[in-house]
Design an enzyme around this catalytic site. Sequence first.
Site, PDB file in Angstrom:
ATOM      1  CG  MET A   1      -1.697  -1.336   1.257  1.00 59.08           C
ATOM      2  SD  MET A   1      -2.745  -1.676  -0.076  1.00 59.08           S
ATOM      3  CE  MET A   1      -3.078  -3.343   0.150  1.00 59.08           C
ATOM      4  CB  CYS A   2       2.333   3.457  -1.998  1.00 67.91           C
ATOM      5  SG  CYS A   2       3.410   2.087  -2.110  1.00 67.91           S
ATOM      6  CG  ASP A   3      -1.650   6.877   0.624  1.00 66.28           C
ATOM      7  OD1 ASP A   3      -2.869   6.861   0.069  1.00 66.28           O
ATOM      8  OD2 ASP A   3      -1.339   5.893   1.617  1.00 66.28           O
TER       9      ASP A   3
END
Length: 422
Positions: A1-3
């Site tokens: 997961m990343c942003d």
Amino acid sequence: MCDTLVSIPNFTASGNLIFAKNSDREPDEAQALLHVPRTIHQEAYLKCTYIKIPQVKETFGIILSKPFHIWGAEMGVNEHGVVIGNEAVFTRVKIRKDNSGLNGMDLLRLALERSENSEEAIEWITQLLKRYGQDACGGYKKKDFFYHNSYLIADSKSAYILETAGKSWALKKISSIGSISNGLQIGSDYDKVHLAEEKLNFPFQYLPKPKPFSFNRYYSDFLYTTIGRAVKRQSCSLGLMQEQEGSFSVSKAMGILKTHDKAEADFDPKKANTASLCMHATGLTNPSTTTGSMVAEIRKDLPSTIWLTGTSMPCISVFIPFFLGTSTLSGFTQPNASPDDSLWWKAEKWHRWICEDYKKRKIAIVEELNQIQADFLMKEKELFSKNPELKILEAFSAECLQKVDEFYSRKLPVNSVRINRS
């Protein structure tokens, strides 16, 4: 997961483009910082993570933050001010899982090495995608972790969201601010779209295309996108940016990357979930930790500042300034699979010790951490007010890196944390 998030110049206090990203990976997957200068190549082929592709004659200088074991990168900037971050997205397109293609990180690095602006980067990614596809594992210990990718691609004056599903893609230009997370978000509002003939997972192969065509409705895998809370995190990052119209800054971008899903007084990393921008792994349904972070201020006529933690957990990290064309990272100790003398592993031991009693132990050091960061930001602002030479910026960067390294060496509780290797 990343942003990943971006603000184009008309939205920022400095008038420069600001780009930020958290790289969320497996907890023991150390993140390396790499500076590769402009290079002339004699060899005919380039070995990426899994496959070889034809090499170009010349590649541009780049600074990357990357998983230590992968050729490609999660995020980076090149000498022309092109900056890219990628996100895992989960789609209905069938993946053979035979490592016959390029993973999203390879595509990102290739675009940075070969592009002078964001439009060229888009062209490189889409053409490489068409030729090789992205059937390549993106995991570390999880050798069956395959996914497709979305990208935030920018230069000093413009920014784009590029989303992919297999060899299909959709492109949208950003008018002021934008953010991406682990889910497709471009619907019928794309500027360009390309649909390849590929098999979808059963029973989606037989789904009719929506009218008007919506990229995310047709290709999104509902289950994985929902579990990852992509919509919530993307809404959070975008909402925090919207509050800063005309005053968005590097320090505010850093603050967004440090954000959890609860107020700091109530946050406990042992009970964290996938709703936080600053990710802390807790188990099967929340397997990722933020293993590296970047904030880049891209200037048109002056050197860009690339702020990198080189460590996990931005909520208890310091962003260090780096500059293309300098030698600060030339002798930098890169991390390996096991605890070593690198900055990443020094910080990791300390970070895990803090997380054993987060509220109490963070309070004891947060004032010092904040002061170090404030000093770096203030000094960088002073230097750029005087149009500094590159050698001055190089000395400043080296001083900051040394100060952070000394901080971790001084603070580390010796033998207090056991790193489990499985």
